[in-house]
Design an enzyme around this catalytic site. Structure first.
Site, PDB file in Angstrom:
ATOM      1  N   ASP A 265       4.322 -14.478  11.746  1.00 53.97           N
ATOM      2  CA  ASP A 265       2.982 -14.893  11.319  1.00 53.97           C
ATOM      3  C   ASP A 265       2.013 -13.717  11.487  1.00 53.97           C
ATOM      4  O   ASP A 265       1.515 -13.462  12.584  1.00 53.97           O
ATOM      5  CB  ASP A 265       2.569 -16.095  12.181  1.00 53.97           C
ATOM      6  CG  ASP A 265       1.223 -16.660  11.775  1.00 53.97           C
ATOM      7  OD1 ASP A 265       0.454 -15.975  11.090  1.00 53.97           O
ATOM      8  OD2 ASP A 265       0.947 -17.813  12.167  1.00 53.97           O
TER       9      ASP A 265
ATOM     10  N   GLU B 214       0.820  -1.223   0.000  1.00 50.39           N
ATOM     11  CA  GLU B 214       0.000   0.000   0.000  1.00 50.39           C
ATOM     12  C   GLU B 214       0.849   1.267   0.000  1.00 50.39           C
ATOM     13  O   GLU B 214       1.732   1.428   0.859  1.00 50.39           O
ATOM     14  CB  GLU B 214      -0.926   0.001   1.231  1.00 50.39           C
ATOM     15  CG  GLU B 214      -1.912   1.160   1.219  1.00 50.39           C
ATOM     16  CD  GLU B 214      -2.938   1.092   2.339  1.00 50.39           C
ATOM     17  OE1 GLU B 214      -2.983   0.093   3.081  1.00 50.39           O
ATOM     18  OE2 GLU B 214      -3.691   2.074   2.453  1.00 50.39           O
TER      19      GLU B 214
ATOM     20  N   HIS C 161      -1.912  10.781   0.942  1.00 57.26           N
ATOM     21  CA  HIS C 161      -2.061   9.413   0.438  1.00 57.26           C
ATOM     22  C   HIS C 161      -2.067   9.420  -1.089  1.00 57.26           C
ATOM     23  O   HIS C 161      -1.379   8.628  -1.726  1.00 57.26           O
ATOM     24  CB  HIS C 161      -3.361   8.821   0.999  1.00 57.26           C
ATOM     25  CG  HIS C 161      -3.566   7.383   0.621  1.00 57.26           C
ATOM     26  ND1 HIS C 161      -2.698   6.389   1.003  1.00 57.26           N
ATOM     27  CD2 HIS C 161      -4.528   6.784  -0.114  1.00 57.26           C
ATOM     28  CE1 HIS C 161      -3.118   5.234   0.527  1.00 57.26           C
ATOM     29  NE2 HIS C 161      -4.228   5.446  -0.168  1.00 57.26           N
TER      30      HIS C 161
ATOM     31  N   LYS D  23      -7.012  -0.580  11.642  1.00 55.07           N
ATOM     32  CA  LYS D  23      -6.483  -1.038  10.339  1.00 55.07           C
ATOM     33  C   LYS D  23      -5.230  -0.238  10.008  1.00 55.07           C
ATOM     34  O   LYS D  23      -4.225  -0.781   9.539  1.00 55.07           O
ATOM     35  CB  LYS D  23      -7.554  -0.863   9.248  1.00 55.07           C
ATOM     36  CG  LYS D  23      -7.140  -1.358   7.876  1.00 55.07           C
ATOM     37  CD  LYS D  23      -6.415  -0.307   7.048  1.00 55.07           C
ATOM     38  CE  LYS D  23      -6.023  -0.822   5.686  1.00 55.07           C
ATOM     39  NZ  LYS D  23      -5.042   0.020   4.989  1.00 55.07           N
TER      40      LYS D  23
HETATM   41  P1  HMG Z   1       4.603  15.312   3.293  1.00 61.08           P
HETATM   42  O1  HMG Z   1       4.740  16.162   4.497  1.00 61.08           O
HETATM   43  O2  HMG Z   1       3.859  15.823   2.112  1.00 61.08           O
HETATM   44  O3  HMG Z   1       6.027  14.777   2.828  1.00 61.08           O
HETATM   45  O4  HMG Z   1       3.933  13.963   3.791  1.00 61.08           O
HETATM   46  P2  HMG Z   1       7.299  15.602   2.328  1.00 61.08           P
HETATM   47  O5  HMG Z   1       7.376  15.415   0.854  1.00 61.08           O
HETATM   48  O6  HMG Z   1       7.306  16.967   2.890  1.00 61.08           O
HETATM   49  O7  HMG Z   1       8.497  14.778   3.026  1.00 61.08           O
HETATM   50  C1  HMG Z   1       8.682  14.763   4.442  1.00 61.08           C
HETATM   51  C2  HMG Z   1       9.154  13.400   4.887  1.00 61.08           C
HETATM   52  O8  HMG Z   1       8.091  12.426   4.681  1.00 61.08           O
HETATM   53  C3  HMG Z   1      10.344  12.848   4.135  1.00 61.08           C
HETATM   54  O9  HMG Z   1      11.538  13.314   4.685  1.00 61.08           O
HETATM   55  C4  HMG Z   1      10.179  11.370   4.338  1.00 61.08           C
HETATM   56  O10 HMG Z   1      10.596  11.009   5.631  1.00 61.08           O
HETATM   57  C5  HMG Z   1       8.672  11.196   4.214  1.00 61.08           C
HETATM   58  P3  HMG Z   1      12.950  13.172   3.836  1.00 61.08           P
HETATM   59  O11 HMG Z   1      13.143  11.720   3.463  1.00 61.08           O
HETATM   60  O12 HMG Z   1      12.752  14.038   2.635  1.00 61.08           O
HETATM   61  O13 HMG Z   1      13.970  13.652   4.800  1.00 61.08           O
HETATM   62  N1  HMG Z   1       8.304  11.000   2.797  1.00 61.08           N
HETATM   63  C6  HMG Z   1       8.710   9.964   2.030  1.00 61.08           C
HETATM   64  N2  HMG Z   1       9.457   8.880   2.289  1.00 61.08           N
HETATM   65  C7  HMG Z   1       9.656   8.002   1.288  1.00 61.08           C
HETATM   66  N3  HMG Z   1       9.157   8.169   0.043  1.00 61.08           N
HETATM   67  C8  HMG Z   1       8.391   9.219  -0.265  1.00 61.08           C
HETATM   68  C9  HMG Z   1       8.151  10.179   0.746  1.00 61.08           C
HETATM   69  N4  HMG Z   1       7.456  11.324   0.786  1.00 61.08           N
HETATM   70  C10 HMG Z   1       7.567  11.804   2.024  1.00 61.08           C
HETATM   71  N5  HMG Z   1       7.909   9.358  -1.491  1.00 61.08           N
HETATM   72  C11 HMG Z   1       2.956  11.823   3.707  1.00 61.08           C
HETATM   73  C12 HMG Z   1       3.468  13.001   2.909  1.00 61.08           C
HETATM   74  C13 HMG Z   1       2.268  10.831   2.787  1.00 61.08           C
HETATM   75  C14 HMG Z   1       4.111  11.133   4.418  1.00 61.08           C
HETATM   76  C15 HMG Z   1       1.954  12.364   4.791  1.00 61.08           C
HETATM   77  O14 HMG Z   1       0.946  13.096   4.148  1.00 61.08           O
HETATM   78  C16 HMG Z   1       1.309  11.281   5.625  1.00 61.08           C
HETATM   79  O15 HMG Z   1       1.911  10.741   6.524  1.00 61.08           O
HETATM   80  N6  HMG Z   1       0.044  10.987   5.366  1.00 61.08           N
HETATM   81  C17 HMG Z   1      -0.659   9.882   6.010  1.00 61.08           C
HETATM   82  C18 HMG Z   1      -0.510   8.665   5.149  1.00 61.08           C
HETATM   83  C19 HMG Z   1      -1.075   7.429   5.779  1.00 61.08           C
HETATM   84  O16 HMG Z   1      -1.472   7.359   6.917  1.00 61.08           O
HETATM   85  N7  HMG Z   1      -1.084   6.364   4.992  1.00 61.08           N
HETATM   86  C20 HMG Z   1      -1.581   5.083   5.402  1.00 61.08           C
HETATM   87  C21 HMG Z   1      -2.516   4.560   4.368  1.00 61.08           C
HETATM   88  S1  HMG Z   1      -4.086   5.253   4.555  1.00 61.08           S
HETATM   89  C22 HMG Z   1      -4.908   4.018   5.472  1.00 61.08           C
HETATM   90  O17 HMG Z   1      -5.080   2.955   4.977  1.00 61.08           O
HETATM   91  C23 HMG Z   1      -5.198   4.126   6.911  1.00 61.08           C
HETATM   92  C24 HMG Z   1      -6.256   5.080   7.411  1.00 61.08           C
HETATM   93  O18 HMG Z   1      -7.537   4.823   6.908  1.00 61.08           O
HETATM   94  C25 HMG Z   1      -6.221   4.851   8.899  1.00 61.08           C
HETATM   95  C26 HMG Z   1      -7.128   5.748   9.673  1.00 61.08           C
HETATM   96  O19 HMG Z   1      -8.191   6.151   9.171  1.00 61.08           O
HETATM   97  O20 HMG Z   1      -6.763   6.010  10.847  1.00 61.08           O
HETATM   98  C27 HMG Z   1      -5.885   6.464   7.071  1.00 61.08           C
END
Ligand code: HMG
Length: 425
Positions: A281, A85, A378, A265
């Site tokens: 596991d 994901e 996301h 989740k």
């Molecule tokens: P951002 O602030 O836009 O990222 O966050 P950025 O481009 O400013 O970069 C800052 C740092 O984020 C980077 O630092 C990385 O550490 C990391 P750097 O490496 O530059 O020193 N980062 C990355 N690392 C690797 N590859 C990348 C990358 N981009 C940033 N391409 C971010 C963007 C998506 C991290 C933020 O918006 C976030 O954390 N969002 C939440 C995402 C999330 O929770 N995803 C889970 C899936 S959704 C789900 O299924 C669960 C849910 O339903 C659960 C719930 O409801 O509670 C949400």
């Protein structure tokens, strides 16, 4: 042609693939080519994979990634994650960095007890059964001596056997409830072997053994991970407002099961990814975690948050039954490497690392949900998947990524941008 088969397990791989292709593939050549593409060219390694499970015809893969900068009890880790994901690894990386400047994660193993049960039926008087159990208890433990010998040397083994009367819930039903310590192994095979030896020694003409099996519900194999900081350090602006909103989001997950399931989740996004990467596991861990979330009779959040005396606290308590020896942990080359990356942790240390991975994911999701909304970050990460679905080439990808920078990504917006680009060129 019949779509059923007998003796499939005895077929060679080639025969299995031919049978499958002829019966179930719409495009035989393409299907067979896909299966062959993911076979490992290293024959020895492929044979190892083939021996993990049965009837193998190829390998199914998921991406393997690293989230760096986790500071746990003062020690720095890079955490390997196996997950399909988008945004999970980016979220973990963002949050590890965030907490690395706020004191890092504090963790503690609360308990490490595993459970197995011999389920049996007994129609006679309970007092007689209880007397028989008390008389034979030492013999039951002795019956496992040859199995527990090595485990005892490592400080583990059987810690107790209890007779439990369950007849108020099911007529004639009793259990031997057995508790174990399994050191650095998850202990599933060890526990099941012990239980079968115990059942064998316990049964008599009045006791009908129904089954003997470990439980994946391990509420006493518990770990805690937490973070805390001054509310004013929570964000650069409006810290108090956002910290309060964050706490409210957790409170909602504690009283509303529809929200709690999604909340948990998100936690399991982090937990499962590391459990899988370390060859553990994930089905057992997930089943145990969700059962623990329901322990009050209502499904609730696995995390908690509060603000007290100007300090924001956020923590998780979760049962995790894991191993760093046994199972696939040393057999699967990537699981072995994952453990090496994690500096060859004990099972207790791995419990703490994985609890942190869960807490981290929940923090990322709640931080996004209570500020920008989840879709912005996301979908930013999901953009590549959409571009690949739309078969964009490298040049098109570069242009569209630039064009959508800072904007909210949706499937439609990407499709439109791509259509425009293609019709204008
Ligand atoms: P951002 O602030 O836009 O990222 O966050 P950025 O481009 O400013 O970069 C800052 C740092 O984020 C980077 O630092 C990385 O550490 C990391 P750097 O490496 O530059 O020193 N980062 C990355 N690392 C690797 N590859 C990348 C990358 N981009 C940033 N391409 C971010 C963007 C998506 C991290 C933020 O918006 C976030 O954390 N969002 C939440 C995402 C999330 O929770 N995803 C889970 C899936 S959704 C789900 O299924 C669960 C849910 O339903 C659960 C719930 O409801 O509670 C949400």
């Amino acid at each position: 042609m019949s779509k059923t088969v007998s003796g499939f397990s005895k077929f060679t791989r080639e025969e299995k693939v031919n049978w499958l292709a002829n019966n179930y593939f719409t495009n035989v050549n393409e299907g067979v080519a896909t299966l062959n593409q993911y076979l490992n060219h290293n024959k020895k390694l492929q044979q190892l994979h083939d021996e993990f499970i049965e009837n193998t015809i190829t390998n199914f893969y998921v991406p393997y990634a690293i989230a760096p900068n986790f500071i746990i009890n003062g020690k720095t880790y890079a955490i390997p994650m196996a997950i399909e994901e988008s945004s999970v690894v980016a979220a973990a990386s963002l949050v590890s960095k965030y907490w690395s400047t706020r004191g890092g994660f504090k963790t503690k193993v609360i308990s490490t007890t595993k459970v197995g049960q011999v389920h049996f039926m007994y129609e006679k008087n309970f007092e007689e059964l209880y007397t028989y159990f008390k008389e034979i208890k030492t013999q039951l433990i002795e019956a496992t001596d040859s199995i527990t010998n090595n485990m005892r040397k490592r400080g583990g083994g059987i810690t107790d056997i209890e007779l439990r009367n369950k007849t108020s819930e099911l007529k004639n039903y009793y259990q031997l409830h057995v508790t174990f310590e399994t050191a650095d192994s998850m202990g599933a095979n060890f526990i099941n072997s012990c239980l079968e030896a115990i059942a064998n020694a316990f049964k008599n003409k009045d006791i009908k053994i129904v089954m003997s099996i470990l439980s994946n519900y391990v509420p006493d194999c518990l770990v805690r991970a937490e973070v805390s900081c001054k509310v004013e350090d929570f964000f650069t602006e409006n810290s108090e407002y956002y910290a309060q909103k964050f706490v409210e989001a957790v409170q909602i997950a504690n009283i509303e099961p529809y929200r709690a399931v999604t909340h948990n989740k998100g936690i399991m996004n982090g937990i499962d990814a590391v459990v899988l990467a370390t060859g553990n596991d994930f089905r057992a861990v997930a089943a145990g975690a969700h059962a623990y979330a329901s322990r009050s009779g209502k499904y609730k959040s696995l995390t908690n948050a509060k603000i007290e005396n100007g300090i924001f606290h956020f923590w998780i308590e979760i049962p995790l039954s894991l191993g760093t020896v046994g199972g696939l942990t040393k057999l699967h080359p990537l699981a072995k490497l994952s453990l090496e990356i994690l500096q060859n942790p004990s099972a207790k240390e791995l419990m703490q690392i994985i609890a942190v991975a869960g807490l981290t994911q929940n923090f990322a999701a709640l931080k996004a949900l209570t500020t920008t909304g989840i879709q912005q970050g996301h979908m930013k990460m999901h953009l590549m998947n959409i571009l690949n679905q739309l078969e964009a080439n490298l040049h098109e990808k570069e242009i569209i990524i630039k064009e959508l920078k800072g904007k909210t990504v949706t499937h439609n917006a990407v499709a439109e941008a791509l259509h425009k680009l293609r019709t204008h060129n």
